[in-house]
Enzyme design. Structure first.
Site, PDB file in Angstrom:
ATOM      1  N   GLN A  84      -6.534  -4.067  -7.837  1.00 60.98           N
ATOM      2  CA  GLN A  84      -7.736  -4.475  -7.112  1.00 60.98           C
ATOM      3  C   GLN A  84      -9.073  -3.272  -7.403  1.00 60.98           C
ATOM      4  O   GLN A  84     -10.233  -3.717  -7.104  1.00 60.98           O
ATOM      5  CB  GLN A  84      -7.458  -4.126  -5.533  1.00 60.98           C
ATOM      6  CG  GLN A  84      -6.434  -4.976  -4.945  1.00 60.98           C
ATOM      7  CD  GLN A  84      -5.584  -4.522  -3.684  1.00 60.98           C
ATOM      8  OE1 GLN A  84      -6.328  -4.822  -2.596  1.00 60.98           O
ATOM      9  NE2 GLN A  84      -4.615  -3.703  -4.102  1.00 60.98           N
ATOM     10  N   GLU A 135     -16.626   7.048   2.186  1.00 62.19           N
ATOM     11  CA  GLU A 135     -17.052   7.780   3.425  1.00 62.19           C
ATOM     12  C   GLU A 135     -16.570   9.349   3.059  1.00 62.19           C
ATOM     13  O   GLU A 135     -17.275  10.068   3.675  1.00 62.19           O
ATOM     14  CB  GLU A 135     -15.705   7.267   4.481  1.00 62.19           C
ATOM     15  CG  GLU A 135     -15.852   7.828   5.700  1.00 62.19           C
ATOM     16  CD  GLU A 135     -14.533   8.177   6.254  1.00 62.19           C
ATOM     17  OE1 GLU A 135     -13.557   7.899   5.589  1.00 62.19           O
ATOM     18  OE2 GLU A 135     -14.546   8.774   7.302  1.00 62.19           O
ATOM     19  N   ILE A 186     -13.888  -0.258  -2.118  1.00 62.85           N
ATOM     20  CA  ILE A 186     -13.399  -1.694  -1.988  1.00 62.85           C
ATOM     21  C   ILE A 186     -13.022  -1.867  -0.853  1.00 62.85           C
ATOM     22  O   ILE A 186     -12.692  -2.987  -0.225  1.00 62.85           O
ATOM     23  CB  ILE A 186     -12.146  -1.732  -3.076  1.00 62.85           C
ATOM     24  CG1 ILE A 186     -10.933  -0.888  -2.721  1.00 62.85           C
ATOM     25  CG2 ILE A 186     -12.426  -1.568  -4.503  1.00 62.85           C
ATOM     26  CD1 ILE A 186      -9.759  -1.187  -3.355  1.00 62.85           C
ATOM     27  N   ASP A 187     -12.797  -0.835   0.020  1.00 68.52           N
ATOM     28  CA  ASP A 187     -12.384  -1.005   1.355  1.00 68.52           C
ATOM     29  C   ASP A 187     -13.443  -1.422   2.091  1.00 68.52           C
ATOM     30  O   ASP A 187     -13.174  -1.980   3.529  1.00 68.52           O
ATOM     31  CB  ASP A 187     -12.004   0.551   2.160  1.00 68.52           C
ATOM     32  CG  ASP A 187     -10.952   1.171   1.293  1.00 68.52           C
ATOM     33  OD1 ASP A 187     -10.150   0.569   0.601  1.00 68.52           O
ATOM     34  OD2 ASP A 187     -10.797   2.271   1.307  1.00 68.52           O
ATOM     35  N   MET A 232      -4.885  -3.349  -0.451  1.00 65.92           N
ATOM     36  CA  MET A 232      -5.372  -1.967   0.126  1.00 65.92           C
ATOM     37  C   MET A 232      -6.514  -2.122   1.151  1.00 65.92           C
ATOM     38  O   MET A 232      -6.510  -3.223   1.788  1.00 65.92           O
ATOM     39  CB  MET A 232      -6.177  -1.130  -1.146  1.00 65.92           C
ATOM     40  CG  MET A 232      -4.841  -0.622  -2.251  1.00 65.92           C
ATOM     41  SD  MET A 232      -5.894   0.110  -3.482  1.00 65.92           S
ATOM     42  CE  MET A 232      -4.622   1.052  -3.946  1.00 65.92           C
TER      43      MET A 232
HETATM   44  O1  F6P Z   1     -10.485   4.024  -0.905  1.00 63.12           O
HETATM   45  C1  F6P Z   1     -10.191   3.193  -1.773  1.00 63.12           C
HETATM   46  C2  F6P Z   1      -8.577   3.225  -1.970  1.00 63.12           C
HETATM   47  O2  F6P Z   1      -8.390   2.097  -2.847  1.00 63.12           O
HETATM   48  C3  F6P Z   1      -8.047   2.691  -0.602  1.00 63.12           C
HETATM   49  O3  F6P Z   1      -8.027   1.257  -0.456  1.00 63.12           O
HETATM   50  C4  F6P Z   1      -6.507   3.243  -1.031  1.00 63.12           C
HETATM   51  O4  F6P Z   1      -5.790   3.583   0.202  1.00 63.12           O
HETATM   52  C5  F6P Z   1      -6.729   4.545  -1.874  1.00 63.12           C
HETATM   53  O5  F6P Z   1      -7.845   4.337  -2.341  1.00 63.12           O
HETATM   54  C6  F6P Z   1      -5.827   4.864  -2.957  1.00 63.12           C
HETATM   55  O6  F6P Z   1      -6.060   5.868  -3.341  1.00 63.12           O
HETATM   56  P1  F6P Z   1      -5.604   6.330  -5.033  1.00 63.12           P
HETATM   57  O7  F6P Z   1      -6.197   5.735  -5.739  1.00 63.12           O
HETATM   58  O8  F6P Z   1      -5.878   7.904  -4.709  1.00 63.12           O
HETATM   59  O9  F6P Z   1      -3.922   6.280  -4.872  1.00 63.12           O
END
Ligand code: F6P
Length: 367
Positions: free
Chosen positions: A292, A121, A144-145, A187
């Site tokens: 994940q 996004e 992944i979301d 996540m």
């Molecule tokens: O958007 C992908 C994601 O893995 C989310 O599920 C999670 O909240 C975020 O990124 C984690 O971000 P970071 O890798 O910066 O900890």
């Protein structure tokens, strides 16, 4: 523009990494080089590389043998929004500046005819803005979301759900042996797709997602009911973006360098504590975290990524910019990026997966 004018294509991977990014890079670079005779410029670390002028021409060799490789050979960053760019100020402290002019200048300096931005996004929002400044951009939906609108699915999601499902399977055996309540936090940011998919595939007894508010009484009731029926363990799969019944959000960190400063995480611990207090049953919590996002893409993500990459090059060759490639039904199509970023794709309350989970006795903690 037609294929003949497609001389130089930039490619970047933005936001959090996920399995399948390299499969897209390969699927873009191979036809671009071999079919269109184009030069492919790899932009390093997402939009950071565009702002800081870190790019290099990709060779055939670099993009070969990478379909099965997790992560991204280009590097990525979720702190590279050109309009919200962290820089060191005169006093050594980080200040946020507008570095968009540098990004636009570097696109021109490298003589790019088109740029393919692979991301979620955030990346699509930035791509949309850059397109308004005349940059020829095609987006490829990654996360992944699975929360990007306009496409039925994003690549990375299937791989993440596979990892989370395996984790639930493993928790099942130890949960049943020790008669414990196992909470697994997955996540997904503000969407519950990973928790729903993995919870359904792993046979979780309770699935908690941000879209369906839960209450403690319903949660305790389900756990106790299972216990009294001889099932002395339960698996609770909770999405990191779930809010507590009082509406509070569990945030691990606020990082102002990111466009969305919130780093979620910790709701699993809160839920496990509350279940153990409310039911007097023994609980344990597992936070799956970045496992994940790591490792090889699933077969289905490789297929999706390859189709997305190939279509992205085709759209560039046809001069169809400002679009994001998407899977809709069984068709791969281009969608206006503006349509894909208007809202997040969250789980509808009556989604068929929710209904299927309820039909097999899974609770969403709401009734
Ligand atoms: O958007 C992908 C994601 O893995 C989310 O599920 C999670 O909240 C975020 O990124 C984690 O971000 P970071 O890798 O910066 O900890």
């Amino acid at each position: 523009m037609n294929g003949k004018n497609l001389m130089r294509i930039g490619i970047l991977t933005g936001g959090g990494d996920c399995p399948g990014l390299n499969a897209v890079i390969r699927a873009v670079a191979k036809p671009a080089m071999n079919e269109y005779g184009a030069t492919v410029i790899g932009i390093e670390d997402g939009f950071e590389g565009l702002v800081e002028d870190r790019m290099h021409e990709l060779s055939n060799r670099e993009v070969s043998g990478i379909i099965n490789l997790g992560g991204t050979i280009l590097g990525t960053s979720n702190k590279g929004d050109p309009w919200h760019y962290p820089t060191e100020g005169p006093d050594g402290k980080t200040v946020i500046v507008d570095a968009s002019a540098r990004a636009i200048k570097n696109y021109k300096r490298w003589g790019l005819d088109a740029m393919i931005a692979i991301g979620g996004e955030g990346t699509m929002h930035i791509s949309h803005k850059l397109a308004q400044y005349g940059l020829n951009i095609v987006g490829v939906p990654k996360t992944i979301d699975n929360d990007l609108d306009g496409t039925d699915v994003t690549f990375g999601y299937d791989s993440a759900v596979g990892v989370a499902t395996e984790a639930i399977d493993r928790l099942h055996t130890t949960a049943s042996s020790h008669h414990r309540i196992m909470v697994i936090e997955v996540m997904g940011r503000y969407a519950g797709w990973i928790a729903l998919g993995a919870g359904l595939a792993g046979g979780a007894d309770i699935i908690l997602i941000p879209e369906i508010p839960f209450n403690w009484e319903a949660l305790f009731r389900k756990v106790i009911e299972r216990s009294t029926h001889g099932k002395r363990f339960s698996i609770v799969c909770v999405a990191e973006g779930c809010k507590c019944p009082d509406g509070s959000e569990v945030v691990q960190e606020l990082d102002e360098k990111r466009t969305d400063a919130k780093r979620l995480g910790g709701i699993g611990e809160v839920i496990a504590d509350e279940i153990s207090r409310g039911t007097e049953l023994e609980t344990r919590v597992t936070v799956l975290g970045h496992l994940q996002r790591g490792g090889s893409p699933s077969a289905s993500d490789r297929i999706l990524a390859t189709n997305f990459g190939a279509l992205a090059v085709q759209l560039c060759a046809e001069g169809k910019f400002g679009q994001m490639v998407a899977l809709r039904g069984d068709q791969y199509v281009g969608m206006p990026i503006s349509d894909c970023i208007a809202k997040l794709k969250t789980v509808p309350h009556d989604h068929r997966w929710v209904q299927a989970a309820k039909a097999v006795g899974t609770s969403f903690g709401d009734e």
